[in-house]
Design a protein around this motif. Structure first.
Motif, PDB file in Angstrom:
ATOM      1  N   ALA A  20       0.837  -1.214   0.000  1.00  0.00           N
ATOM      2  CA  ALA A  20       0.000   0.000   0.000  1.00  0.00           C
ATOM      3  C   ALA A  20       0.865   1.255   0.000  1.00  0.00           C
ATOM      4  O   ALA A  20       0.544   2.242  -0.676  1.00  0.00           O
ATOM      5  CB  ALA A  20      -0.942  -0.007   1.195  1.00  0.00           C
ATOM      6  N   LYS A  21       1.980   1.216   0.740  1.00  0.00           N
ATOM      7  CA  LYS A  21       2.919   2.348   0.763  1.00  0.00           C
ATOM      8  C   LYS A  21       3.616   2.503  -0.576  1.00  0.00           C
ATOM      9  O   LYS A  21       3.664   3.588  -1.148  1.00  0.00           O
ATOM     10  CB  LYS A  21       4.005   2.132   1.836  1.00  0.00           C
ATOM     11  N   ASP A  22       4.178   1.401  -1.064  1.00  0.00           N
ATOM     12  CA  ASP A  22       4.969   1.443  -2.299  1.00  0.00           C
ATOM     13  C   ASP A  22       4.152   1.924  -3.489  1.00  0.00           C
ATOM     14  O   ASP A  22       4.659   2.637  -4.359  1.00  0.00           O
ATOM     15  CB  ASP A  22       5.569   0.068  -2.611  1.00  0.00           C
ATOM     16  N   LEU A  23       2.882   1.518  -3.553  1.00  0.00           N
ATOM     17  CA  LEU A  23       2.018   1.917  -4.661  1.00  0.00           C
ATOM     18  C   LEU A  23       1.332   3.263  -4.413  1.00  0.00           C
ATOM     19  O   LEU A  23       0.603   3.753  -5.267  1.00  0.00           O
ATOM     20  CB  LEU A  23       0.974   0.831  -4.938  1.00  0.00           C
ATOM     21  N   GLY A  24       1.556   3.843  -3.231  1.00  0.00           N
ATOM     22  CA  GLY A  24       0.959   5.137  -2.912  1.00  0.00           C
ATOM     23  C   GLY A  24      -0.559   5.097  -2.820  1.00  0.00           C
ATOM     24  O   GLY A  24      -1.232   6.088  -3.118  1.00  0.00           O
ATOM     25  N   LEU A  25      -1.105   3.972  -2.398  1.00  0.00           N
ATOM     26  CA  LEU A  25      -2.555   3.811  -2.373  1.00  0.00           C
ATOM     27  C   LEU A  25      -3.207   4.434  -1.149  1.00  0.00           C
ATOM     28  O   LEU A  25      -4.372   4.800  -1.183  1.00  0.00           O
ATOM     29  CB  LEU A  25      -2.929   2.326  -2.442  1.00  0.00           C
ATOM     30  N   CYS A  26      -2.469   4.516  -0.050  1.00  0.00           N
ATOM     31  CA  CYS A  26      -2.990   5.086   1.191  1.00  0.00           C
ATOM     32  C   CYS A  26      -2.115   6.261   1.607  1.00  0.00           C
ATOM     33  O   CYS A  26      -0.899   6.235   1.416  1.00  0.00           O
ATOM     34  CB  CYS A  26      -2.992   4.048   2.314  1.00  0.00           C
ATOM     35  N   ASP A  27      -2.746   7.264   2.185  1.00  0.00           N
ATOM     36  CA  ASP A  27      -1.990   8.396   2.721  1.00  0.00           C
ATOM     37  C   ASP A  27      -1.323   8.021   4.039  1.00  0.00           C
ATOM     38  O   ASP A  27      -0.283   8.568   4.387  1.00  0.00           O
ATOM     39  CB  ASP A  27      -2.934   9.592   2.924  1.00  0.00           C
ATOM     40  N   HIS A  28      -1.948   7.103   4.763  1.00  0.00           N
ATOM     41  CA  HIS A  28      -1.411   6.628   6.038  1.00  0.00           C
ATOM     42  C   HIS A  28      -1.668   5.131   6.116  1.00  0.00           C
ATOM     43  O   HIS A  28      -2.772   4.674   5.802  1.00  0.00           O
ATOM     44  CB  HIS A  28      -2.101   7.308   7.225  1.00  0.00           C
ATOM     45  N   VAL A  29      -0.667   4.362   6.520  1.00  0.00           N
ATOM     46  CA  VAL A  29      -0.864   2.936   6.773  1.00  0.00           C
ATOM     47  C   VAL A  29      -0.513   2.660   8.228  1.00  0.00           C
ATOM     48  O   VAL A  29       0.486   3.167   8.742  1.00  0.00           O
ATOM     49  CB  VAL A  29      -0.047   2.029   5.823  1.00  0.00           C
ATOM     50  N   LEU A  30      -1.367   1.882   8.883  1.00  0.00           N
ATOM     51  CA  LEU A  30      -1.203   1.594  10.302  1.00  0.00           C
ATOM     52  C   LEU A  30      -1.195   0.093  10.527  1.00  0.00           C
ATOM     53  O   LEU A  30      -2.045  -0.619   9.986  1.00  0.00           O
ATOM     54  CB  LEU A  30      -2.359   2.198  11.107  1.00  0.00           C
ATOM     55  N   LYS A  31      -0.248  -0.363  11.315  1.00  0.00           N
ATOM     56  CA  LYS A  31      -0.237  -1.764  11.730  1.00  0.00           C
ATOM     57  C   LYS A  31      -1.467  -1.992  12.599  1.00  0.00           C
ATOM     58  O   LYS A  31      -1.744  -1.214  13.512  1.00  0.00           O
ATOM     59  CB  LYS A  31       1.049  -2.058  12.511  1.00  0.00           C
ATOM     60  N   ALA A  32      -2.237  -3.028  12.289  1.00  0.00           N
ATOM     61  CA  ALA A  32      -3.453  -3.312  13.047  1.00  0.00           C
ATOM     62  C   ALA A  32      -3.120  -3.504  14.518  1.00  0.00           C
ATOM     63  O   ALA A  32      -2.189  -4.232  14.867  1.00  0.00           O
ATOM     64  CB  ALA A  32      -4.138  -4.551  12.486  1.00  0.00           C
ATOM     65  N   GLY A  33      -3.873  -2.813  15.381  1.00  0.00           N
ATOM     66  CA  GLY A  33      -3.642  -2.917  16.813  1.00  0.00           C
ATOM     67  C   GLY A  33      -4.709  -2.199  17.605  1.00  0.00           C
ATOM     68  O   GLY A  33      -5.564  -1.502  17.050  1.00  0.00           O
ATOM     69  N   SER A  34      -4.623  -2.343  18.915  1.00  0.00           N
ATOM     70  CA  SER A  34      -5.658  -1.810  19.802  1.00  0.00           C
ATOM     71  C   SER A  34      -5.690  -0.289  19.847  1.00  0.00           C
ATOM     72  O   SER A  34      -6.669   0.295  20.301  1.00  0.00           O
ATOM     73  CB  SER A  34      -5.471  -2.366  21.221  1.00  0.00           C
ATOM     74  N   ASP A  35      -4.627   0.372  19.359  1.00  0.00           N
ATOM     75  CA  ASP A  35      -4.595   1.842  19.393  1.00  0.00           C
ATOM     76  C   ASP A  35      -5.016   2.467  18.060  1.00  0.00           C
ATOM     77  O   ASP A  35      -4.926   3.686  17.888  1.00  0.00           O
ATOM     78  CB  ASP A  35      -3.200   2.337  19.789  1.00  0.00           C
ATOM     79  N   ASN A  36      -5.517   1.668  17.124  1.00  0.00           N
ATOM     80  CA  ASN A  36      -5.866   2.195  15.800  1.00  0.00           C
ATOM     81  C   ASN A  36      -6.933   3.280  15.839  1.00  0.00           C
ATOM     82  O   ASN A  36      -6.842   4.260  15.092  1.00  0.00           O
ATOM     83  CB  ASN A  36      -6.311   1.088  14.855  1.00  0.00           C
TER      84      ASN A  36
END
Length: 197
Positions: free
Chosen positions: A88-104
């Protein structure tokens, strides 16, 4: 143009594949992209919306691509798998990517001025990601569930009722909607095959 190639959508239905699209593009439309487009049409996506996509597998990546094509200026993606976040980062598909977790939920609210997103798309089918999708959606927001299987754990009053949110379920799509999507992909210059690794 000569719309000679065809893609099979259902047993008796053939859709003309525009010259600008490859067979790989067509295959993506017949599965992931068509399914996503149906769901996004249910919740509506525009330049007014920050969009959250939970689950960045093939369907989630398609959700990010189509949300951008439909006008979303801010797209946030979550996933538990680092390789998917990296795509998602490499293709520029998302402005922000977050590792799934309880603080999302807190992270997503921080990225949206404390409000949350206007639209959320769950492509993960994971109970925690679905809960994040609902809780990170702002008042009057809309959520669509596309990921198959799993369960859902909500506290209806604070998670849904008090903020008057709406949840939609969306499953596959119709041949007329795929035909519409094929036309839009050409208009937008979007190539679903770009997501194939």
């Amino acid at each position: 143009g000569g719309m000679a190639p065809y893609m099979i959508a259902e047993e008796k239905d053939l859709l003309a594949l525009p010259d600008e699209l490859s067979y790989v593009d067509g295959a993506q439309v017949a599965c992931g992209f068509g399914t996503v487009y149906e769901g996004l049409e249910k919740i509506g996506i525009s330049g007014n919306d920050a969009v959250l996509v939970t689950g960045l597998g093939p369907v989630g990546l398609a959700a990010a691509v189509l949300s951008r094509a439909l006008g979303a200026k801010t797209i946030i993606g979550t996933d538990a798998i680092d390789e998917r976040l990296q795509i998602a980062k490499d293709l520029g598909l998302c402005d922000h990517v977050l590792k799934a977790g309880s603080d999302n939920v807190e992270q997503i609210r921080a990225l949206t001025g404390g409000h949350g997103v206007e639209r959320a798309v769950d492509c993960s089918a994971h109970h925690a990601a679905r809960k994040t999708a609902v809780q990170a959606t702002r008042k009057w927001g809309k959520i669509v569930l596309i990921g198959e299987g799993g369960t859902m754990d909500l506290n209806p009053s604070p998670d849904m009722i008090h903020d008057q949110k709406t949840i939609y379920g969306s499953w596959v799509t119709s041949t007329w909607r795929m035909e519409e999507l094929l036309e839009r992909l050409v208009r937008w210059g979007v190539k679903p095959s770009d997501l194939v690794t």
